[in-house]
Design an enzyme around this catalytic site. Sequence first.
Site, short mmCIF file in Angstrom:
data_model
loop_
_atom_site.label_atom_id
_atom_site.label_comp_id
_atom_site.label_asym_id
_atom_site.label_seq_id
_atom_site.Cartn_x
_atom_site.Cartn_y
_atom_site.Cartn_z
N HIS A 1 32.58 -34.93 2.39
CA HIS A 1 31.13 -34.78 2.48
C HIS A 1 30.49 -35.99 1.82
O HIS A 1 30.88 -36.37 0.71
CB HIS A 1 30.66 -33.49 1.82
CG HIS A 1 31.20 -32.28 2.49
ND1 HIS A 1 30.72 -31.83 3.69
CD2 HIS A 1 32.23 -31.47 2.15
CE1 HIS A 1 31.42 -30.78 4.06
NE2 HIS A 1 32.35 -30.54 3.15
N ALA B 1 27.54 -29.34 8.97
CA ALA B 1 27.05 -27.98 8.73
C ALA B 1 28.05 -26.90 9.11
O ALA B 1 27.96 -25.78 8.61
CB ALA B 1 25.73 -27.76 9.47
N TYR C 1 21.98 -39.32 2.94
CA TYR C 1 23.17 -39.76 3.67
C TYR C 1 23.34 -41.27 3.73
O TYR C 1 24.35 -41.75 4.25
CB TYR C 1 23.13 -39.19 5.09
CG TYR C 1 23.11 -37.68 5.10
CD1 TYR C 1 24.24 -36.95 4.75
CD2 TYR C 1 21.95 -36.99 5.43
CE1 TYR C 1 24.22 -35.57 4.73
CE2 TYR C 1 21.92 -35.60 5.43
CZ TYR C 1 23.05 -34.90 5.08
OH TYR C 1 23.03 -33.53 5.06
N ARG D 1 23.24 -29.27 -3.87
CA ARG D 1 22.19 -29.09 -2.87
C ARG D 1 21.85 -27.61 -2.72
O ARG D 1 22.10 -26.81 -3.62
CB ARG D 1 22.63 -29.73 -1.55
CG ARG D 1 22.82 -31.25 -1.71
CD ARG D 1 23.19 -31.93 -0.44
NE ARG D 1 22.12 -31.80 0.55
CZ ARG D 1 22.28 -32.05 1.82
NH1 ARG D 1 23.44 -32.44 2.30
NH2 ARG D 1 21.27 -31.90 2.67
N PRO E 1 28.77 -32.07 13.44
CA PRO E 1 27.40 -32.12 13.95
C PRO E 1 26.46 -32.98 13.09
O PRO E 1 26.54 -32.97 11.87
CB PRO E 1 26.95 -30.66 13.96
CG PRO E 1 27.86 -29.96 13.01
CD PRO E 1 29.16 -30.71 13.06
N ASN E 2 25.62 -33.69 13.80
CA ASN E 2 24.55 -34.51 13.26
C ASN E 2 25.02 -35.79 12.58
O ASN E 2 24.19 -36.60 12.17
CB ASN E 2 23.65 -33.70 12.31
CG ASN E 2 23.02 -32.53 13.01
OD1 ASN E 2 22.50 -32.68 14.11
ND2 ASN E 2 23.10 -31.36 12.41
N ASN F 1 34.85 -34.58 8.23
CA ASN F 1 33.54 -34.19 7.73
C ASN F 1 32.99 -33.17 8.73
O ASN F 1 32.48 -33.56 9.78
CB ASN F 1 32.60 -35.38 7.59
CG ASN F 1 31.27 -35.01 6.98
OD1 ASN F 1 30.87 -33.84 7.00
ND2 ASN F 1 30.57 -35.99 6.44
N GLU G 1 38.90 -32.71 3.66
CA GLU G 1 37.48 -32.42 3.91
C GLU G 1 36.64 -33.44 3.14
O GLU G 1 36.85 -33.65 1.95
CB GLU G 1 37.18 -31.00 3.43
CG GLU G 1 35.75 -30.57 3.58
CD GLU G 1 35.50 -29.17 3.02
OE1 GLU G 1 34.32 -28.79 2.97
OE2 GLU G 1 36.46 -28.48 2.63
N ARG H 1 19.07 -40.25 9.78
CA ARG H 1 18.79 -38.90 9.28
C ARG H 1 18.82 -38.90 7.75
O ARG H 1 19.86 -39.15 7.15
CB ARG H 1 19.83 -37.91 9.80
CG ARG H 1 19.65 -36.52 9.24
CD ARG H 1 20.74 -35.57 9.72
NE ARG H 1 20.59 -34.28 9.08
CZ ARG H 1 21.60 -33.56 8.63
NH1 ARG H 1 22.83 -33.99 8.75
NH2 ARG H 1 21.36 -32.40 8.07
#
Length: 152
Positions: A106, A82, A23, A113, A10-11, A79, A104, A18
Site C-alpha cells: 500500500h 480498495a 498517493y 487513515r 482498482p483506481n 496492491n 501486499e 488521484r
Amino acid sequence: MKTLLILNGPNLNLLGTRDPAVYGATTLTDLQALCEADGKRLGLALECFQSNHEGALIDQIHEAGRRFAAGELVGVVFNPGAFTHTSVALFDAIQGVKPLPVVEVHISNVHAREPFRHHSYVSPAAAGIVAGFGIDGYRLAIEGLARKASQT
C-alpha cells in the site's frame, strides 16, 4: 531469467492525478518503469498488470500460482487497492495458490487513515506486507521477494 509479477488493483491507473497528497505524483507508467529497473538490477524480469476488475486480478493470481509451480515466477507484489478491505475472493485466490509468495503493498499507511481501511482481507494470506512508504514500498517488496527467491 525468473519473473516477478506486479499487480495493481482498482483506481491505481489514476496514480499521479488521484489525491497526490496521499498517493504522490508518480504515474502508474512511471511506477512500472521504476519497478522494472529494480527487477533488472536484481536479475528479475518484471511483468505489470493493473485492473479495476476483481475477477481479472483473481485470474492473474491463479495463473501466477501455476507459473510459480512451474518455476517460472518468483512471486507477486500486489496492491489490491480498495479490494483490500472488501474482497474475500482475493483472499481465497491467494490461499488457493500457496506457496506462491504474495507481498501486499500500500502506498499510504492504511492504518493511519479512515477506520474502514484498517482491515485487510488480503493480509492473512500474504507472505508479507509493506505500507506507508509511498512508491518505495514496491521496491521494498521486490527486494524482499528477490531475497526470498535466492534462498530457495
